[in-house]
Design a protein around this motif. Structure first.
Motif, short mmCIF file in Angstrom:
data_model
loop_
_atom_site.label_atom_id
_atom_site.label_comp_id
_atom_site.label_asym_id
_atom_site.label_seq_id
_atom_site.Cartn_x
_atom_site.Cartn_y
_atom_site.Cartn_z
N SER A 44 0.80 -1.20 -0.12
CA SER A 44 0.02 0.13 0.06
C SER A 44 0.96 1.14 -0.06
CB SER A 44 -0.82 -0.09 1.16
OG SER A 44 -0.10 0.26 2.45
N ASN A 45 0.27 2.38 -0.34
CA ASN A 45 1.15 3.56 -0.40
C ASN A 45 2.13 3.47 -1.07
OD1 ASN A 45 -0.87 4.74 1.42
ND2 ASN A 45 0.17 3.91 3.21
N PHE A 46 2.18 2.75 -2.24
CA PHE A 46 3.39 2.61 -3.14
C PHE A 46 3.72 3.96 -3.71
CE2 PHE A 46 5.76 1.54 -7.00
CZ PHE A 46 6.91 0.71 -6.67
N THR A 47 5.09 4.39 -3.81
CA THR A 47 5.80 5.57 -4.51
C THR A 47 6.90 5.08 -5.24
OG1 THR A 47 4.49 7.13 -3.14
CG2 THR A 47 6.32 7.94 -4.16
N GLN A 48 7.01 5.32 -6.63
CA GLN A 48 8.26 5.30 -7.37
C GLN A 48 8.93 6.75 -7.36
OE1 GLN A 48 8.00 3.02 -11.02
NE2 GLN A 48 10.21 2.90 -10.97
N TYR A 55 9.21 3.36 -2.28
CA TYR A 55 8.85 3.53 -1.06
C TYR A 55 7.41 3.21 -0.84
CZ TYR A 55 12.76 6.85 -0.91
OH TYR A 55 13.86 7.28 -0.88
N PHE A 56 7.28 2.53 0.28
CA PHE A 56 5.66 1.67 0.17
C PHE A 56 5.64 1.23 1.46
CE2 PHE A 56 8.74 -1.56 -1.28
CZ PHE A 56 8.46 -2.58 -0.17
N THR A 57 4.32 0.72 1.83
CA THR A 57 4.05 0.15 3.33
C THR A 57 3.64 -1.07 3.21
OG1 THR A 57 3.31 2.31 3.98
CG2 THR A 57 2.49 0.36 5.08
N LEU A 58 4.13 -2.08 3.84
CA LEU A 58 3.75 -3.47 3.86
C LEU A 58 2.88 -3.79 5.23
CD1 LEU A 58 4.50 -5.68 2.07
CD2 LEU A 58 6.18 -6.53 3.89
N LYS A 59 1.61 -4.44 4.83
CA LYS A 59 0.67 -4.41 5.77
C LYS A 59 -0.05 -5.72 5.84
CE LYS A 59 -3.12 -2.32 3.53
NZ LYS A 59 -4.19 -1.26 3.28
N ASP A 60 -0.69 -6.17 6.81
CA ASP A 60 -1.61 -7.19 6.98
C ASP A 60 -2.86 -6.82 7.68
OD1 ASP A 60 -0.92 -7.47 9.40
OD2 ASP A 60 0.53 -9.06 9.29
N SER A 61 -3.63 -7.76 8.25
CA SER A 61 -4.86 -7.40 8.87
C SER A 61 -4.68 -6.64 10.29
CB SER A 61 -5.77 -8.72 8.85
OG SER A 61 -5.22 -9.62 9.78
N ARG A 62 -3.48 -6.97 11.12
CA ARG A 62 -3.22 -6.40 12.03
C ARG A 62 -2.39 -5.27 12.20
NH1 ARG A 62 -2.02 -11.82 15.41
NH2 ARG A 62 -2.13 -10.19 17.32
N ALA A 63 -1.36 -5.05 11.49
CA ALA A 63 -0.37 -4.09 11.59
C ALA A 63 0.28 -3.85 10.18
CB ALA A 63 0.74 -4.64 12.41
N ALA A 64 1.03 -2.73 10.17
CA ALA A 64 1.80 -2.24 8.91
C ALA A 64 3.16 -1.70 9.47
CB ALA A 64 0.93 -1.06 8.51
N VAL A 65 4.09 -1.80 8.22
CA VAL A 65 5.47 -1.21 8.35
C VAL A 65 5.76 -0.66 7.25
CG1 VAL A 65 6.38 -3.63 7.70
CG2 VAL A 65 7.72 -1.99 9.03
N ARG A 66 6.67 0.49 7.56
CA ARG A 66 7.18 1.22 6.27
C ARG A 66 8.34 0.35 5.60
NH1 ARG A 66 6.96 7.48 7.56
NH2 ARG A 66 4.80 7.73 7.93
N ALA A 67 8.27 0.61 4.29
CA ALA A 67 9.65 -0.41 3.67
C ALA A 67 10.21 0.70 2.62
CB ALA A 67 9.07 -1.48 3.02
N PHE A 102 10.67 3.35 12.33
CA PHE A 102 11.22 1.87 12.07
C PHE A 102 10.76 1.49 10.63
CE2 PHE A 102 9.12 -2.41 12.40
CZ PHE A 102 10.26 -3.15 12.43
N GLN A 103 11.53 0.91 9.75
CA GLN A 103 11.31 0.51 8.39
C GLN A 103 12.09 -0.85 8.06
OE1 GLN A 103 12.47 3.60 6.06
NE2 GLN A 103 14.78 3.07 6.14
N LEU A 104 11.65 -1.14 6.77
CA LEU A 104 12.32 -2.37 6.23
C LEU A 104 13.04 -2.00 5.03
CD1 LEU A 104 9.56 -5.06 6.46
CD2 LEU A 104 11.32 -4.77 8.13
N GLN A 105 14.22 -2.32 5.04
CA GLN A 105 15.05 -2.16 3.97
C GLN A 105 15.37 -3.40 3.02
OE1 GLN A 105 18.79 -0.21 4.84
NE2 GLN A 105 19.69 -0.93 2.85
N ALA A 106 14.34 -3.44 2.03
CA ALA A 106 14.03 -4.33 1.06
C ALA A 106 15.34 -4.65 0.10
CB ALA A 106 12.84 -4.30 0.21
N GLU A 107 15.78 -5.87 0.25
CA GLU A 107 16.94 -6.25 -0.99
C GLU A 107 16.37 -7.21 -2.00
OE1 GLU A 107 20.33 -7.81 0.95
OE2 GLU A 107 20.69 -6.10 2.14
N GLY A 108 15.19 -7.75 -1.91
CA GLY A 108 14.65 -8.62 -2.66
C GLY A 108 13.00 -8.63 -2.69
N MET A 109 12.34 -9.08 -3.86
CA MET A 109 10.86 -9.06 -3.67
C MET A 109 10.48 -10.01 -4.58
SD MET A 109 8.01 -6.12 -4.45
CE MET A 109 8.80 -5.25 -3.08
N ARG A 110 9.37 -10.83 -4.09
CA ARG A 110 8.87 -11.88 -5.30
C ARG A 110 7.07 -11.69 -4.90
NH1 ARG A 110 11.41 -17.02 -2.30
NH2 ARG A 110 10.05 -17.12 -0.54
#
Length: 453
Positions: A44-48, A55-67, A102-110
């Motif tokens: 969610s909130n994806f920005t290129q 820059y985006f947010t990774l979330k599920d039904s209970r929480a979210a984290v920026r990445a 607090f954030q995630l620094q992504a190195e790979g995605m699938r």
């Protein structure tokens, strides 16, 4: 920097931290104590950004984290995520110190589920490889000159347009038969396998192209189906697989006789280009002309040698005329000799008659009768000899090949120069030499009839 957090009750002995120092210390703790991990969630909130960073947010039904995913890593993903996509991110936990976020620094995605699909892909690949379905010994080279080419793909796929365009440009003379089947979806693998079986049952093509355009592993998953793989392996028709882009590999690629990096490349591997065939045909035609000229030159030389050994009909007639003239002289001499002898005998008889006084009238009549018989015998002899002479002359004229050719006949010689006397000696496609009363001609055998089995 490394900061210890010794806690005492004396407020004056505690180390006083700035906000920057605090965030730096927390960031170091996170990076040193939380390992690289896979995290699944919804984008969610994806920005290129213009810099290429994501820059985006990774979330599920209970929480979210920026990445965040920097451009150097994002370029290797192979797709651009959209809000709502379920993905799995391989990331490090970090702290954006400027804001304390607090954030995630992504190195790979699938895409989510890719790991399970890939494991299934590897299991099926190992199983089929152990059965020998990938062995190079069972692979077949496509025919350079196929009767027709079959294409198994969707009628609406861009890959079909690419294949048809490439074949029309490369080999417009080769017919193309499309065996339509969906290339993705619930039942696409079964329908693809069924169309491969249909192509083999009909036997109307010599090469079969199994193609589709690129996509994610989910889009290409139909080509990782075991039923389709076994159908391709059992195909009597040579199968060229052109699925996805150059970096995409499916089970169908390993089972097929030839793997092409793209659908267009599969079309180019299916047959020899028309321009190359035309060049080869031109070279063959030139070689045929040269060979024919050599054979004609050799035939003319053989004809000249044979002609030198033959006696012309005119020469033969001259010789036979000379012989006939000699016979005529001998005949005349043979006639004169008996006549002289008979005259001598008549003279002797006359002398005897003089002495004996025979009946002169009767003797004269007898002499005249004998003379008439002699004249008639001579006439019959001359007539018989003349008839024989005429018959011999007729035979000479009948056996004169030039007269026979002048009546409309021709001498037919086969490829080796031998005279053809029966249709059974011929085969369709042979080149013949025809000699007429005036001139010669070449002819090709189109059909041979009238041959008893």
């Amino acid at each position: 920097m490394t900061i210890g957090f010794a806690v005492t009750d004396d407020v004056f002995t505690r180390e006083i931290l700035t906000v920057a120092q605090l965030n730096q210390a927390v960031g170091q703790l996170l990076e040193q104590n939380v390992p690289l991990m896979w995290v699944r969630g919804e984008v969610s909130n994806f920005t290129q950004a213009a810099s290429g960073h994501w820059y985006f947010t990774l979330k599920d039904s209970r929480a979210a984290v920026r990445a965040v995913m920097f451009r150097s890593r994002a370029g290797a993903v192979g797709f651009v995520p959209r809000p709502g996509d379920q993905v799995e991110v391989r990331a490090r936990v970090s702290l954006y110190e400027a804001r304390g976020d607090f954030q995630l620094q992504a190195e790979g995605m699938r895409r989510a589920g890719l790991g399970n699909l890939y494991e299934a892909f590897l299991r099926l690949k190992a199983q089929l490889a152990s059965e020998g379905l990938f062995d190079a010994e069972r692979k077949r080279e496509p025919l350079r000159l196929p009767r027709a080419i079959g294409v198994v793909t969707s009628l609406h796929a861009a890959a079909l347009r690419d294949v048809l365009s490439a074949l029309a440009r490369r080999a417009p003379q080769v017919p193309v038969i499309v065996y339509p089947a969906p290339v993705q979806g619930a039942d696409s693998a079964a329908r693809l396998a069924a169309q491969v079986a249909v192509a083999n049952a009909r036997g109307e093509v010599d090469t079969l192209l199994l193609v589709r355009g690129g996509g994610s592993i989910e889009d290409l998953w139909s080509f990782n189906d075991e039923q389709l793989a076994r159908q391709v392996a059992a195909s009597r028709i040579t199968v060229i697989s052109g699925v996805g882009h150059e970096t995409d590999f499916t089970i169908a690629d390993f089972v097929a006789d030839v793997r092409a990096p793209t659908p267009t490349a599969a079309a180019e591997l299916a047959c020899a280009p028309r321009t190359e065939l035309l060049r080869a045909l031109d070279h063959a035609a030139q070689a045929l002309v040269r060979a024919q000229r050599r054979r004609l030159d050799q035939a003319m030389q053989r004809l000249d040698r044979a002609s030198a050994q033959l006696v012309s009909p005119a020469q033969r007639l001259t010789r036979q005329g000379e012989r006939l003239e000699a016979l005529r002289h001998r005949l005349a001499a043979a006639w004169r000799a008996p006549q002289g002898r008979r005259a001598a005998r008549v003279a002797l008889a006359a002398q005897s008659l003089v002495h004996r006084a025979p009946d002169a009238v009767r003797a004269r009549e007898r002499v005249q009768g004998l003379a008439g018989r002699l004249i008639r015998a001579q006439a019959r002899l001359l007539e018989s000899r003349g008839a024989k002479l005429a018959a011999a002359g007729g035979q000479l004229r009948a056996f004169d090949p030039q007269n026979t050719l002048a009546r409309g006949y021709a001498i037919v010689r086969g490829p080796g120069g031998a005279i053809v006397r029966a249709a059974a000696q011929l085969q369709a496609g042979q080149r013949l030499m025809l000699a007429f009363g005036q001139g010669e001609a070449l002819a090709d055998v189109v059909q041979v009839d009238g041959i008893d089995a």
